[in-house]
Design a protein around this motif. Structure first.
Motif, mmCIF file in Angstrom:
data_model
loop_
_atom_site.group_PDB
_atom_site.id
_atom_site.type_symbol
_atom_site.label_atom_id
_atom_site.label_comp_id
_atom_site.label_asym_id
_atom_site.label_seq_id
_atom_site.Cartn_x
_atom_site.Cartn_y
_atom_site.Cartn_z
ATOM 1 N N GLY A 8 -16.193 -25.010 -46.083
ATOM 2 C CA GLY A 8 -17.025 -24.168 -45.247
ATOM 3 C C GLY A 8 -16.364 -23.565 -44.036
ATOM 4 O O GLY A 8 -17.045 -22.960 -43.212
ATOM 5 N N GLY A 9 -15.038 -23.695 -43.900
ATOM 6 C CA GLY A 9 -14.362 -23.076 -42.769
ATOM 7 C C GLY A 9 -13.999 -21.630 -43.067
ATOM 8 O O GLY A 9 -13.963 -21.209 -44.220
ATOM 9 N N ALA A 10 -13.738 -20.858 -42.016
ATOM 10 C CA ALA A 10 -13.388 -19.450 -42.171
ATOM 11 C C ALA A 10 -11.904 -19.236 -41.920
ATOM 12 O O ALA A 10 -11.353 -19.746 -40.947
ATOM 13 C CB ALA A 10 -14.195 -18.598 -41.197
ATOM 14 N N ALA A 11 -11.263 -18.479 -42.794
ATOM 15 C CA ALA A 11 -9.899 -18.049 -42.537
ATOM 16 C C ALA A 11 -9.925 -17.011 -41.414
ATOM 17 O O ALA A 11 -10.865 -16.225 -41.295
ATOM 18 C CB ALA A 11 -9.291 -17.448 -43.796
ATOM 19 N N VAL A 12 -8.891 -17.014 -40.581
ATOM 20 C CA VAL A 12 -8.798 -16.063 -39.470
ATOM 21 C C VAL A 12 -7.438 -15.390 -39.528
ATOM 22 O O VAL A 12 -6.400 -16.061 -39.448
ATOM 23 C CB VAL A 12 -8.972 -16.766 -38.102
ATOM 24 N N THR A 13 -7.436 -14.071 -39.678
ATOM 25 C CA THR A 13 -6.196 -13.314 -39.646
ATOM 26 C C THR A 13 -6.344 -12.166 -38.664
ATOM 27 O O THR A 13 -7.440 -11.654 -38.443
ATOM 28 C CB THR A 13 -5.836 -12.743 -41.035
ATOM 29 N N ASP A 33 -2.502 -15.918 -38.669
ATOM 30 C CA ASP A 33 -2.858 -16.122 -40.074
ATOM 31 C C ASP A 33 -3.203 -17.595 -40.226
ATOM 32 O O ASP A 33 -2.331 -18.430 -40.491
ATOM 33 C CB ASP A 33 -1.708 -15.722 -40.986
ATOM 34 N N ALA A 34 -4.468 -17.937 -40.012
ATOM 35 C CA ALA A 34 -4.916 -19.332 -40.009
ATOM 36 C C ALA A 34 -5.835 -19.587 -41.198
ATOM 37 O O ALA A 34 -6.789 -18.843 -41.435
ATOM 38 C CB ALA A 34 -5.645 -19.654 -38.714
#
Length: 257
Positions: A8-13, A33-34
């Protein structure tokens, strides 16, 4: 990279991400780019645009250049969608706790608002007992994730916010944000006025939240080991206080969002 992780986490770029206000750039040139479930630390001195970057990555402040993608939603075009999948904690002017309310009152109010604005019509029509049980589960889960033990407080859940220690108030703010089960949790001033042991304990808690699946982006003066670090530089303005003014304007706008 998947936009949303299995937990349920969101990728962050972000590429060339920046925010410019009437007084100049709050920050610019941010690259990240996480993966989902990452712990991202926004590191820098006060006035370097840290809070503005936090607000921009959570859809509360419009970027002036570059792009970012949070949980599959592109910024700045899909700011409202990013706001729906993110939550903020410990942000002055946005998530301020009411000193006159008790811990239990804050938690009940947040759970009620969560059900009212995020629940489907079908869920709202469920029997009262089921709704009460669901709210209690959300609260208990959020408190555990935030590391706040109500029974350890001076008056338990009846403890007023004004009587909380600084670290307890921070944990309560985290719990309130986590009630909504966000994909991305944004935390401001993570290490402000905390003792070394308290600061270490909060970082351990944020790492645990990230390891459980929720992506965490936290503002700090010094990033912990193992975090993905975003460093902000002072804005290109004539007045060194201008970035703080930009953040204040953004905070006021975020409070209305």
């Amino acid at each position: 990279m998947d936009a949303v992780g299995r937990e349920g986490g969101a990728a962050v770029t972000a590429e060339g991400f920046g925010v410019k206000g009437p007084r100049g750039w709050a920050f610019r040139g941010i690259e990240v780019d996480a993966a989902p479930g990452s712990l991202v630390a926004i590191e820098g001195p006060s006035g370097s645009g840290r809070t503005c970057l936090l607000l921009a990555l959570t859809g509360r402040m419009r970027a002036g250049e570059g792009t970012a993608v949070v949980g599959g939603f592109r910024l700045p075009k899909q700011m409202s969608a990013v706001r729906r999948v993110s939550a903020l904690a410990h942000v002055p002017g946005v998530t301020d706790l009411d000193p006159a309310l008790t811990v239990a009152e804050h938690l009940r109010e947040r759970a009620l608002l969560q059900r009212r604005f995020d629940g489907s019509l079908r869920s709202l029509l469920r029997p009262r007992g089921e709704r009460t049980t669901e709210a209690k589960l959300r609260i208990d889960t959020a408190l555990t994730a935030a590391g706040l033990d109500r029974e350890a407080l001076p008056k338990g859940g009846r403890t007023a916010v004004r009587d909380l220690e600084r670290v307890e108030a921070l944990r309560l703010s985290l719990a309130l944000a986590l009630i909504g089960r966000p994909l991305l949790l944004g935390v401001d001033d993570t290490d402000l006025k905390l003792a070394d042991a308290e600061r270490a304990a909060i970082w351990d808690q944020l790492k645990a939240i990230a390891e459980a699946g929720t992506t965490v982006v936290a503002v700090c003066s010094e990033a912990p080991e193992g975090a993905t670090v975003l460093s902000t530089a002072p804005a290109d303005t004539d007045d060194p206080d201008d970035t703080d003014k930009e953040a204040a304007d953004a905070l006021a706008e975020a409070g209305r969002a």
